[in-house]
Design an enzyme around this catalytic site. Structure first.
Site, short mmCIF file in Angstrom:
data_model
loop_
_atom_site.label_atom_id
_atom_site.label_comp_id
_atom_site.label_asym_id
_atom_site.label_seq_id
_atom_site.Cartn_x
_atom_site.Cartn_y
_atom_site.Cartn_z
N ASP A 53 88.69 13.62 49.20
CA ASP A 53 89.48 14.85 49.19
C ASP A 53 88.95 15.81 48.13
O ASP A 53 89.24 15.66 46.95
CB ASP A 53 90.95 14.51 48.93
CG ASP A 53 91.84 15.75 48.86
OD1 ASP A 53 91.34 16.85 49.17
OD2 ASP A 53 93.02 15.60 48.50
N GLU A 132 68.12 15.71 23.85
CA GLU A 132 68.39 15.06 22.56
C GLU A 132 69.89 15.12 22.28
O GLU A 132 70.36 15.90 21.45
CB GLU A 132 67.61 15.75 21.44
CG GLU A 132 66.10 15.72 21.61
CD GLU A 132 65.37 16.50 20.52
OE1 GLU A 132 66.00 16.84 19.49
OE2 GLU A 132 64.18 16.80 20.70
N GLU A 134 73.53 14.33 20.80
CA GLU A 134 74.14 13.79 19.59
C GLU A 134 75.61 13.48 19.85
O GLU A 134 76.24 14.12 20.71
CB GLU A 134 74.01 14.79 18.44
CG GLU A 134 72.57 15.09 18.07
CD GLU A 134 72.42 16.26 17.10
OE1 GLU A 134 71.34 16.40 16.51
OE2 GLU A 134 73.38 17.05 16.96
N GLU A 189 72.32 10.74 12.40
CA GLU A 189 72.11 12.18 12.25
C GLU A 189 72.62 12.66 10.90
O GLU A 189 73.00 11.88 10.02
CB GLU A 189 72.78 12.93 13.41
CG GLU A 189 71.80 13.39 14.49
CD GLU A 189 70.76 14.38 13.98
OE1 GLU A 189 71.02 15.07 12.97
OE2 GLU A 189 69.68 14.46 14.58
N GLU A 196 72.15 9.98 17.07
CA GLU A 196 71.32 10.53 18.13
C GLU A 196 70.47 9.44 18.73
O GLU A 196 69.91 8.60 18.01
CB GLU A 196 70.42 11.66 17.60
CG GLU A 196 69.51 12.28 18.65
CD GLU A 196 68.66 13.42 18.11
OE1 GLU A 196 67.46 13.48 18.46
OE2 GLU A 196 69.18 14.25 17.34
N HIS A 245 69.67 19.37 22.28
CA HIS A 245 68.49 20.20 22.47
C HIS A 245 67.81 19.85 23.80
O HIS A 245 67.70 18.68 24.16
CB HIS A 245 67.49 19.98 21.33
CG HIS A 245 68.05 20.31 19.98
ND1 HIS A 245 67.47 19.88 18.80
CD2 HIS A 245 69.15 21.02 19.62
CE1 HIS A 245 68.18 20.31 17.78
NE2 HIS A 245 69.21 20.99 18.26
N ARG A 316 62.79 25.57 12.42
CA ARG A 316 63.88 25.16 13.30
C ARG A 316 65.09 26.08 13.23
O ARG A 316 66.14 25.75 13.78
CB ARG A 316 64.31 23.72 12.96
CG ARG A 316 63.21 22.70 13.21
CD ARG A 316 63.57 21.32 12.65
NE ARG A 316 62.45 20.39 12.81
CZ ARG A 316 62.31 19.54 13.82
NH1 ARG A 316 63.21 19.52 14.78
NH2 ARG A 316 61.28 18.74 13.88
N GLU A 333 61.59 24.13 23.37
CA GLU A 333 62.84 23.48 22.98
C GLU A 333 63.94 24.53 22.83
O GLU A 333 63.87 25.40 21.96
CB GLU A 333 62.67 22.72 21.66
CG GLU A 333 63.93 22.00 21.22
CD GLU A 333 63.76 21.34 19.86
OE1 GLU A 333 64.10 20.15 19.73
OE2 GLU A 333 63.29 22.02 18.91
N ARG A 335 67.53 25.11 21.65
CA ARG A 335 68.31 24.34 20.69
C ARG A 335 69.81 24.65 20.70
O ARG A 335 70.59 24.03 19.99
CB ARG A 335 67.77 24.62 19.28
CG ARG A 335 66.31 24.19 19.12
CD ARG A 335 65.71 24.67 17.81
NE ARG A 335 66.42 24.19 16.63
CZ ARG A 335 66.32 22.97 16.12
NH1 ARG A 335 65.51 22.08 16.69
NH2 ARG A 335 67.00 22.61 15.05
#
Length: 444
Positions: A53, A132, A134, A189, A196, A245, A316, A333, A335
């Protein structure tokens, strides 16, 4: 995972003494759903005749058009290793079809496949994702309910005795490996109680299947350790939130379309155009990659979260980073994505944004190799660095203005997603929170 036929699965059922099969799918909000059947109904399921359903599932269909069919992807067959007793339980991830056999446009997995066809029409063969994710581990109380008591007070890459989640994390890895995952890294982490586990990249659909399976395994094994695993982006004030990420690469056959040995930074024109599309549309797809009210408690300066629309190959702090690996490992990447995101929808809108960059031959802005966190607002404005939306409400407004992102969702998912999220925002907006009482109850 492996490649299976119907006969292979029937043989595996006997070999592993499987008694029940979970026919699993994901709703628009990213929640895993399933219909569990006894093994006596396996033939019916393998013939795509299992009905459910759809009107009972968030954002699917109205009650007058509720019949939906589960179409198992045989390659997603896996036996859950942690279930024992009277026979084991296995899983098949399903696409959702309408009664006439056509793909249901409200199925996030089907929607991603639709966008991938557009990618193939441009001459590319696959889109790969290495996620990645976490998560935090909290202790359970005597009733089995989650508390806010952390399991450890470790930090980045800490070991026991500081990282008391080590045994739980190791058991999660062992279960994942038994289910066919190739684990690349597992570590504590930055925040206390935060962890992670990274697993090998896969093609877009399989990678999203893996994320959903990963979440299920993490939560299941954590509970066996008396812990609650949460993928909530920001469960605690004053520490880093959890991200997921996305490491992305576009392939043409066996060639990585993002790699050009002779280009600047060895990034191909395709890579630069794709990245330009992502940067152009990121504010529009943030409601999808960061889909909860809580997501925007993570997206604030000061906790390593990527809140600034920029890219770099060196640091970063920008939203998009180019990891140093080249050749087949060349990747982009993104992030900003958090683990509350529906991975199928997040992949679809990011891919749609990148394809828009390729089709329109967009050029990204210059790389920002300074630490953006140390730049003031004026300095950021001078180099054209914009911010991500600061609330779910503002993210929904950006989404409403972005036709490319809407195209990546399709009309059905777009309207149902926005409707659900507007209700969520209104509930949050009208709720009186403890902080307000602490600040104002005595003062006024």
């Amino acid at each position: 995972m492996g490649k299976y036929t119907k006969e292979d699965i029937k043989n595996l059922v006997k070999e592993h003494d499987v008694r029940y099969i979970r026919l699993q799918f994901t709703d628009i909000l990213g929640t895993i759903k399933n219909v569990e059947i006894p093994v006596s109904q396996l033939d019916k399921a393998l013939d795509n005749k299992m009905m459910f359903d759809g009107s009972s599932i968030e954002g699917f269909v109205r009650i007058e058009e509720s019949d939906m069919y589960l179409v198992p992807d045989l390659d997603t067959w896996v036996v859950f290793p942690w279930i024992t007793g009277k026979g084991k339980v296995a899983r098949l991830i399903c696409d959702i079809n309408r009664p006439d056999g056509s793909p249901f446009e409200g199925d996030p997995r089907n929607n991603l496949k639709r966008v991938l066809k557009e990618m193939e029409e441009l001459g590319f063969t696959s889109f790969n994702l290495g996620p990645e994710p976490e998560f935090f581990l909290f202790k359970l109380d005597e009733k089995g309910e989650p508390t806010l008591e952390l399991n450890d007070h470790g930090g980045y890459f800490d070991l026991a005795p500081m990282d008391l989640g080590e045994n739980c994390r190791r058991d999660i890895v062992l279960e994942l490996e038994e289910m066919g995952f190739e684990i690349e890294a597992s570590h504590h982490e930055v925040a206390p109680g935060q962890h992670e586990i990274d697993f090998k990249y896969a093609n877009a659909v399989e990678a999203c299947d893996n994320i959903q399976t990963f979440k299920l395994v993490v939560k299941t094994i954590a509970r066996k350790h008396g812990l609650h695993a949460t993928f909530m982006p920001k469960p605690l004030f004053g520490v880093n939130g959890s991200g997921m990420h996305f490491n992305l690469s576009l392939f043409n056959g066996k060639e990585n379309a993002f790699f050009d040995e002779n280009a600047d930074m060895q990034l191909s024109e395709t890579a630069m155009q794709f990245m330009a599309g992502v940067l152009k549309h990121v504010q529009g797809f943030t409601a999808i990659t960061n889909p909860t009210v809580n997501s925007y408690k993570r997206l604030v300066p000061g906790y390593e979260a990527p809140v600034y629309v920029a890219w770099s190959g060196q640091n970063r702090s920008p939203l998009v980073r180019i990891p140093s690996s080249r050749g087949l490992s060349t990747r982009i990447e993104v992030r900003s994505v958090d683990p509350a995101a529906n991975p199928y929808l997040a992949m679809a809108v990011i891919l749609q944004a990148g394809l828009d960059g390729i089709k329109n031959k967009l050029t990204p802005p210059p790389a920002v190799d300074r630490n953006i966190y140390n730049m003031n607002e004026k300095e950021r404005e001078e180099v054209g660095i914009a911010n991500l939306p600061g609330t779910l409400q503002s993210a929904l407004k950006e989404l409403s203005k972005n036709e490319t992102v809407k195209q990546g969702l399709g009309e059905h998912i777009y309207h149902n997603f926005v409707e659900a999220k507007e209700i969520e925002w209104d509930m949050f907006r009208t709720t009186v929170h403890p902080w307000e009482r602490e600040q104002y109850l005595k003062m006024y």
